[in-house]
Write an enzyme that holds these catalytic residues in place. Structure first.
Site, mmCIF file in Angstrom:
data_model
loop_
_atom_site.group_PDB
_atom_site.id
_atom_site.type_symbol
_atom_site.label_atom_id
_atom_site.label_comp_id
_atom_site.label_asym_id
_atom_site.label_seq_id
_atom_site.Cartn_x
_atom_site.Cartn_y
_atom_site.Cartn_z
ATOM 1 N N ARG A 76 0.846 -1.203 0.000
ATOM 2 C CA ARG A 76 0.000 0.000 0.000
ATOM 3 C C ARG A 76 0.877 1.248 0.000
ATOM 4 O O ARG A 76 1.863 1.322 0.737
ATOM 5 C CB ARG A 76 -0.885 -0.013 1.243
ATOM 6 N N ARG A 145 -1.297 6.878 9.895
ATOM 7 C CA ARG A 145 -1.495 6.352 8.546
ATOM 8 C C ARG A 145 -1.538 7.503 7.530
ATOM 9 O O ARG A 145 -1.267 8.657 7.862
ATOM 10 C CB ARG A 145 -2.799 5.548 8.490
ATOM 11 N N LYS A 229 -3.344 1.835 15.183
ATOM 12 C CA LYS A 229 -3.284 2.770 14.060
ATOM 13 C C LYS A 229 -3.906 4.113 14.446
ATOM 14 O O LYS A 229 -4.769 4.197 15.321
ATOM 15 C CB LYS A 229 -4.012 2.180 12.852
ATOM 16 N N LYS A 231 -5.324 7.777 12.584
ATOM 17 C CA LYS A 231 -5.747 8.281 11.278
ATOM 18 C C LYS A 231 -6.123 9.761 11.353
ATOM 19 O O LYS A 231 -6.906 10.150 12.206
ATOM 20 C CB LYS A 231 -6.934 7.463 10.755
ATOM 21 N N CYS A 452 -15.020 -3.161 0.351
ATOM 22 C CA CYS A 452 -13.624 -3.527 0.614
ATOM 23 C C CYS A 452 -13.247 -4.734 -0.255
ATOM 24 O O CYS A 452 -14.119 -5.409 -0.796
ATOM 25 C CB CYS A 452 -13.445 -3.852 2.090
ATOM 26 N N CYS A 458 -8.037 -11.061 1.732
ATOM 27 C CA CYS A 458 -7.988 -10.496 3.081
ATOM 28 C C CYS A 458 -8.195 -11.593 4.117
ATOM 29 O O CYS A 458 -9.213 -12.312 4.090
ATOM 30 C CB CYS A 458 -9.057 -9.411 3.253
ATOM 31 N N CYS A 497 -16.071 -7.990 6.700
ATOM 32 C CA CYS A 497 -15.886 -8.233 8.126
ATOM 33 C C CYS A 497 -16.218 -6.955 8.881
ATOM 34 O O CYS A 497 -16.439 -5.910 8.263
ATOM 35 C CB CYS A 497 -14.453 -8.700 8.419
ATOM 36 N N CYS A 501 -13.442 -1.260 6.729
ATOM 37 C CA CYS A 501 -12.518 -0.537 5.851
ATOM 38 C C CYS A 501 -13.230 0.326 4.815
ATOM 39 O O CYS A 501 -12.679 1.343 4.384
ATOM 40 C CB CYS A 501 -11.577 -1.526 5.156
#
Length: 635
Positions: A76, A145, A229, A231, A452, A458, A497, A501
C-alpha cells in the site's frame, strides 16, 4: 536506551508491544527473513512488516488441501492527500503487471494497493516505488497512517491549497524517523525526495512538555510506536469528502475574509473498527475538541499524539484506538490532558457550515484555466476486463500528457492540470476503451457505493464484498424499480468483516459480513456521512435481500418527508416502526403469494454477466428483472 516511562509502563503489555520494542526500530525480524529463501514471513515479521506498508495474505481461492498456502504480499502506498505524480503512477502500473495481479486498487484512504506480490519480489517493488517519488512507509501499522485531504484541485481556492499543504506537513511531522525503511529496501540509499518544511523539522525535535523522547531514532513514537493505528485528515469548511467523523483527528482549515490561513478547528475520537458479539468494541463518531492557531498546530498534533501514545490501551488491542480513550475519559478530561502536553488552553471551536459530501466526478474547471476530470472506479479496482480497459486508458493518458492524479476517499481518482486543448483527445481515449466519464451515465447506486476487497485475499474477511456488491446493487435497484423508487440515491457500503474498511457504519445502508453469504445490516446514516448508522439486523442471508428490503422501501415511499433520504427516514421513524411495518407487510405479502419464495442459486459465466449488465442498463431494468423475463419467455 532509556525512555521516559509512560503511564502504563508497569502494566502487562500485549504480545505485539513486545515485538515492536524488540524490533530495533522496525528492522527485525523483517531484515533477516527477507534474505531467507522462503515463500512467506513469520508471524512476528508480518506484524513489523505492516509498518513498512505491506500485509502478507493468502489467496483462499487457490488453497489446495495438503499443500502450502498461496502466500502473497499486498503493498500500500503512503500518498498524503491522495497525490500520485505521473512517474509514480506509471511505475505502479508497470509493477502491478510484472509482479502483481495485473490490477491496481485505490483505497478509501487515498492510496494505491498492489496485490499478488511474491515475497522474493517485495524488495524490488518497494525500491522501485521509492525511486519514483513514492513511499509505503507508515501506510499500515501502529502509527499515523496516510493523511487524507479533499481531492478537488481548486487552484483559486486558498483553503483547498492549505488543506493539501498541511496534509503533507502533518504527514511529514508524524513520519517514522527510523532508518530501517531505507536500510532494508534500498540498502541504505536515502533517495532524494521533497524537502520538509524547516518548521516541521524544528517542531519534531521540540520537547513540548514531554511530547518527545530525547534518545533513540523515534522522537515522537519511541520504541513501541502507537497503541494502534492513528488516522488523520485535513479538510475545508463544508467539504466532507474525507468522512471526517471517522478520523482519529480531523483538522478543518479556517481562513479570514482575505483567504489567509488563521488556524484549525479540531475534531477527534472517530473510528469504525469493531468485533461482532464484542459489545465493548463499537464504531464512534468524532467530537468537537476546539480551535488551534496555525503557528501552534505542530505542537498541538504532537500533544494529541502523545496523549494517545501514553494513555492508549497497550494491554487490550481491541480497546487501543483513541476513540476508546475519549469514550472512557469524556471529551473534557481528554482535552485537559492534551492541554498539559500542549502547554496552553485550546480555544473554543468556531462555527462551521453544514457538511456536504462531494465526489467531484466529471469534467471541471480547476480555477487557473486548466481542467480536472473525476473518474468513477467501481470498487476502486483499476483493471482491464473485456471491452472495458480502464488500466490501459489511464496508462496511455498519463504517459502521453504527463498528468498528476489525486485519489479520492471514495476510491475514485481525479486527473488534473489538463490543458483545455487536450480535453477532446483525452475524452476520445476513454471512449475508445469503454470508460464512462459522464457521472450522469453511472448508475446512481454504483456511484455512491463502496466495498472492501475481502475474499479471497484479506485474512479477516468472513464473506464476500468487492466481488459480491455489483450483483447486490443490481438486486437493490430491482427492488427500487419495483416499488417506484427507481432513481433514488442511497449511499450503500459493504465490508466482508466488521473492521469497516469501506466505512459502512456511516452509510445509509451498510452491509457488514457476519457469516458466509450473510451480513449484518446497518441503517440510519446520512447522504453526507454526518451521522452513525445503527445495526438493524445481525445476520441477513443475502438470498433474502429482496424480501428484507421491499417493505422498508415501501414504507419509505409512503411516509418520507420532503427531501428526506432513506437513511434519514430510517433514523427519524425509528427501528421499532420499521420492524412493525415490515412484519405487517410481509404477513400480507405471504398471504398474497401463497407461499411462493424467491431463490437465488443460479450462476452465469463472466461474459454472460457483462452482456446482461449492458442490456439491463440499456433497457433501464435490473439484471434480475431481465433474467426473469427471459426465463419466463423461454420456459
Amino acid at each position: 536506551m532509556v525512555q521516559t516511562p509512560t503511564p502504563q509502563a508497569t502494566e502487562k503489555r500485549s504480545k505485539l508491544e513486545g515485538l515492536k520494542q524488540r524490533s530495533h526500530y522496525l528492522r527485525e525480524p523483517v531484515a533477516t527473513e527477507l534474505l531467507e529463501d522462503t515463500t512467506h514471513f513469520s508471524e512476528a515479521a508480518v506484524q513489523i512488516l505492516k509498518f513498512h506498508g505491506s500485509y502478507q495474505q493468502d489467496n483462499r481461492d487457490n488453497r489446495v488441501k495438503g499443500q502450502e498456502k498461496d502466500y502473497q504480499m499486498m503493498l500500500r502506498t503512503r500518498s498524503p492527500g491522495g497525490f500520485i505524480p505521473p512517474e509514480l503512477y506509471l511505475t505502479l502500473d508497470r509493477l502491478s503487471n510484472e509482479y502483481g495481479n495485473h490490477t491496481l486498487r485505490t483505497t478509501t484512504r487515498q492510496g494505491f494497493q498492489i496485490h499478488g506480490i511474491l515475497k522474493k519480489n517485495l524488495k524490488t517493488v518497494i525500491s522501485s516505488i521509492v525511486k519514483s517519488m513514492g513511499s509505503t512507509l507508515g501506510a499500515c501499522g501502529d502509527l499515523n497512517r496516510n493523511v487524507m485531504a479533499p481531492p478537488a484541485p481548486y487552484k483559486n481556492r486558498p483553503d483547498y491549497i492549505y488543506a493539501w499543504d498541511y496534509a503533507d506537513r502533518i504527514a511529514d511531522l508524524l513520519t517514522p524517523q527510523t532508518g530501517a525503511y531505507y536500510e532494508i529496501w534500498l540498502d541504505g540509499e536515502k533517495v532524494i525526495s521533497a524537502e520538509e518544511a524547516p518548521e516541521v523539522k524544528a517542531a519534531r525535535q521540540r520537547n513540548g512538555n514531554g511530547t518527545i523522547f530525547h534518545e533513540g531514532e523515534e522522537p515522537i513514537y519511541g520504541t513501541q510506536y502507537m497503541p494502534r493505528k492513528f488516522k488523520c485528515c485535513v479538510t475545508v469548511p463544508g467539504d466532507n469528502s474525507v468522512d471526517l467523523y471517522t478520523q482519529d483527528v480531523c483538522l478543518v482549515v479556517m481562513t479570514n475574509e482575505q483567504g489567509e490561513l488563521e488556524g484549525f478547528n479540531v475534531y477527534a475520537g472517530g473510528g469504525l473498527g469493531r468485533t461482532h458479539n464484542k459489545e465493548e468494541t463499537f464504531a464512534r463518531q468524532a467530537d468537537e475538541i476546539g480551535y488551534v492557531a496555525k503557528e501552534d498546530i505542530y505542537d498541538f498534533m504532537k500533544a494529541i499524539v502523545a496523549t494517545q501514545r501514553d494513555y492508549g490501551d497497550r494491554v487490550n488491542r481491541r480497546h487501543a484506538r483513541m476513540k476508546y480513550l475519549i469514550h472512557d475519559w469524556g471529551v473534557d478530561k481528554f482535552r485537559s490532558r492534551v492541554e498539559k502536553y500542549f502547554g496552553r488552553p485550546i480555544e473554543p471551536f468556531k462555527p462551521l457550515p453544514a457538511w456536504q459530501y462531494e465526489d467531484y466526478l466529471g469534467w471541471h474547471e480547476q480555477g487557473d484555466g486548466k481542467l480536472f476530470l473525476g473518474l468513477s472506479i467501481d470498487n476502486g479496482r483499476v483493471k482491464d476486463e473485456g471491452d472495458f480497459k480502464l488500466k490501459t486508458a489511464l496508462h496511455a493518458i498519463v504517459q502521453q500528457f504527463n498528468l498528476p492524479m489525486r485519489l479520492t476517499p471514495n476510491h475514485n481518482l481525479i486527473l488534473y492540470e489538463i490543458d483545455p486543448g487536450f480535453k477532446d483527445t483525452i475524452q476520445a481515449i476513454f471512449d475508445q476503451y469503454g470508460v464512462v466519464t459522464d457521472p450522469q451515465k453511472i448508475p446512481t447506486l454504483t456511484r455512491y457505493a463502496m466495498a472492501c476487497p475481502a475474499l479471497p485475499t484479506c485474512g479477516l474477511a468472513i464473506t464476500e464484498s468487492e466481488r459480491a456488491i455489483p450483483g447486490i446493487l443490481d438486486r437493490i435497484q430491482g427492488v427500487l424499480n419495483q416499488v417506484g423508487l427507481g432513481e433514488e440515491k442511497i449511499v450503500i457500503r459493504m465490508t466482508g468483516c466488521p473492521n469497516g474498511c469501506a466505512r459502512p457504519y456511516m452509510a445509509e445502508l451498510g452491509f457488514v459480513g457476519s457469516a458466509p453469504e450473510s451480513y449484518q445490516i446497518w441503517l440510519g446514516g446520512t447522504p453526507h456521512q454526518t451521522k452513525l448508522a445503527r445495526p438493524y439486523i445481525d445476520r441477513l442471508p443475502i438470498r433474502d435481500l429482496e424480501i428484507f428490503l421491499e417493505p422498508l422501501f415501501v414504507y419509505f415511499k409512503q411516509e418520507r418527508q420532503t427531501g428526506e433520504s432513506f437513511g434519514e427516514f430510517c433514523d427519524r421513524v425509528g427501528f421499532d416502526a420499521l420492524r412493525q411495518f415490515a412484519a405487517q407487510y410481509q404477513e400480507s405479502a405471504n398471504t398474497a403469494r401463497k407461499g411462493r419464495k424467491i431463490r437465488y442459486r443460479i450462476g452465469v459465466h463472466d461474459e454472460v454477466y457483462e452482456k446482461l449488465k449492458v442490456a439491463a442498463q440499456n433497457q433501464n431494468k435490473s439484471m434480475t428483472q431481465l433474467v426473469a423475463e427471459a426465463l419466463d419467455a423461454y420456459l
